[in-house]
Design a protein around this motif. Structure first.
Motif, PDB file in Angstrom:
ATOM      1  N   UNK A  42       0.836  -1.187   0.000  1.00  0.00           N
ATOM      2  CA  UNK A  42       0.000   0.000   0.000  1.00  0.00           C
ATOM      3  C   UNK A  42       0.874   1.240   0.000  1.00  0.00           C
ATOM      4  N   UNK A  43       0.411   2.276  -0.642  1.00  0.00           N
ATOM      5  CA  UNK A  43       1.107   3.545  -0.671  1.00  0.00           C
ATOM      6  C   UNK A  43       0.443   4.466   0.344  1.00  0.00           C
ATOM      7  N   UNK A  44       1.227   5.002   1.263  1.00  0.00           N
ATOM      8  CA  UNK A  44       0.690   5.918   2.267  1.00  0.00           C
ATOM      9  C   UNK A  44       0.486   7.270   1.605  1.00  0.00           C
ATOM     10  N   UNK A  92      -5.542   8.947  -4.978  1.00  0.00           N
ATOM     11  CA  UNK A  92      -4.209   8.405  -4.795  1.00  0.00           C
ATOM     12  C   UNK A  92      -3.215   9.073  -5.729  1.00  0.00           C
ATOM     13  N   UNK A  93      -3.690   9.618  -6.853  1.00  0.00           N
ATOM     14  CA  UNK A  93      -2.826  10.351  -7.782  1.00  0.00           C
ATOM     15  C   UNK A  93      -3.049  11.855  -7.709  1.00  0.00           C
ATOM     16  N   UNK A 134       4.317  17.445 -12.541  1.00  0.00           N
ATOM     17  CA  UNK A 134       4.724  16.641 -13.691  1.00  0.00           C
ATOM     18  C   UNK A 134       4.056  15.276 -13.618  1.00  0.00           C
ATOM     19  N   UNK A 135       3.516  14.816 -14.734  1.00  0.00           N
ATOM     20  CA  UNK A 135       2.779  13.557 -14.747  1.00  0.00           C
ATOM     21  C   UNK A 135       3.663  12.398 -14.316  1.00  0.00           C
ATOM     22  N   UNK A 141       5.829   7.721  -7.961  1.00  0.00           N
ATOM     23  CA  UNK A 141       5.556   7.458  -6.552  1.00  0.00           C
ATOM     24  C   UNK A 141       5.268   5.988  -6.296  1.00  0.00           C
ATOM     25  N   UNK A 142       4.832   5.252  -7.319  1.00  0.00           N
ATOM     26  CA  UNK A 142       4.609   3.810  -7.194  1.00  0.00           C
ATOM     27  C   UNK A 142       5.608   3.006  -8.024  1.00  0.00           C
TER      28      UNK A 142
END
Length: 287
Positions: A42-44, A92-93, A134-135, A141-142
């Motif tokens: 999971x991404x915090x 999340x994004x 920036x995209x 991040x993942x």
């Protein structure tokens, strides 16, 4: 009189074996339990002052078509569900979207890819407007491994800003590969949008082209020129079987003696098979 024969075990009976065997059995049982389980990462998500997470259901009020298509996207599998998690699909994004919703869409989400109205503070002042995110930073991040690949000497021009991740990987619908699906040659469609000259039509087509561009090319970055997965003839020898010539006097590839040719350079640079994708006149892909 009958004699009873007692078969002895193949291992010696002693204290060491009596202690180690149960421990080994317990270890194997634990390994079996772990292997049957699933691991989920999971991404915090970050905290943004003055904003809170509202869930993807609220996004659907205005972005109905986008949210409907997102349900079929590969990224939709990352939704956090259950009482201890919130449906963090869109946010999340894009970050917590409460201020974006309260302003009727005038205030952009914290992680927006286009500039918008500055975020207000609790005192009525406004936070200075930051440049659009920036995209690729959202993707990094993942996908940390991809970020490392783009730092290699040869890479697609994403870090230079001439290409974005979503041109090849649409995040909001379907398979996360442009042109992905069950269509014939769909794996190559993404690459051929920018490299149409590699499509042909060829009279003599290299079979590797049908297997997909990634058979020979690393799509994000490589230490080799032209994003090749191997830097020399080893790339070709992954598919083209080599064998010793009769008597062990040379090397045959495709039934042809390549003993002296292998030392002259790579297959495509030694003047032998330069038309690596296909040829209109040469069955050996020479030109």
């Amino acid at each position: 009189m009958r004699h009873l024969t007692i078969n002895k075990p193949w291992w010696p009976r002693n204290r060491w074996t009596r202690g180690i065997l149960p421990a080994a059995g317990a270890g194997l049982l634990l390994l079996a339990v772990i292997s049957c389980g699933t691991t989920r990462q999971a991404v915090v998500l970050p905290d943004v002052p003055g904003a809170k997470y509202i869930g993807s259901a609220e996004c659907e009020q205005c972005h109905e078509e986008l949210c409907r298509s997102f349900k079929t996207a590969d990224h939709a599998r990352l939704l956090a569900k259950g009482k201890n998690g919130k449906d963090f699909g869109c946010e999340s994004c894009h970050g917590p979207a409460s201020l974006h919703e309260d302003s009727g869409g005038e205030t952009k989400p914290p992680y927006s890819f286009t500039a918008g109205r500055p975020l207000p503070t609790g005192m009525g002042a406004r936070v200075p407007l930051e440049t659009a995110r920036a995209i690729e930073n959202a993707c990094y991040s993942c996908h940390l491994d991809v970020r490392g690949q783009f730092n290699l000497p040869n890479h697609h021009p994403v870090p230079e800003g001439r290409l974005t991740c979503i041109q090849c990987h649409p995040p909001h619908s379907g398979v996360a590969f442009a042109g992905g699906g069950t269509r014939l040659m769909s794996q190559n469609d993404t690459c051929l949008q920018c490299h149409p000259s590699q499509q042909g039509l060829f009279v003599f087509e290299h079979d590797a082209v049908r297997d997909g561009c990634t058979t020979c090319h690393s799509p994000h970055g490589s230490v080799n020129a032209k994003l090749l997965t191997e830097r020399n003839s080893n790339l070709c020898l992954k598919c083209h079987f080599q064998q010793p010539a009769p008597g062990g006097s040379g090397i045959l590839i495709g039934g042809v003696d390549h003993t002296t040719k292998l030392s002259q350079g790579a297959c495509w640079s030694a003047g032998c098979h330069e038309a690596v994708h296909g040829s209109r006149v040469s069955p050996t892909l020479r030109f």
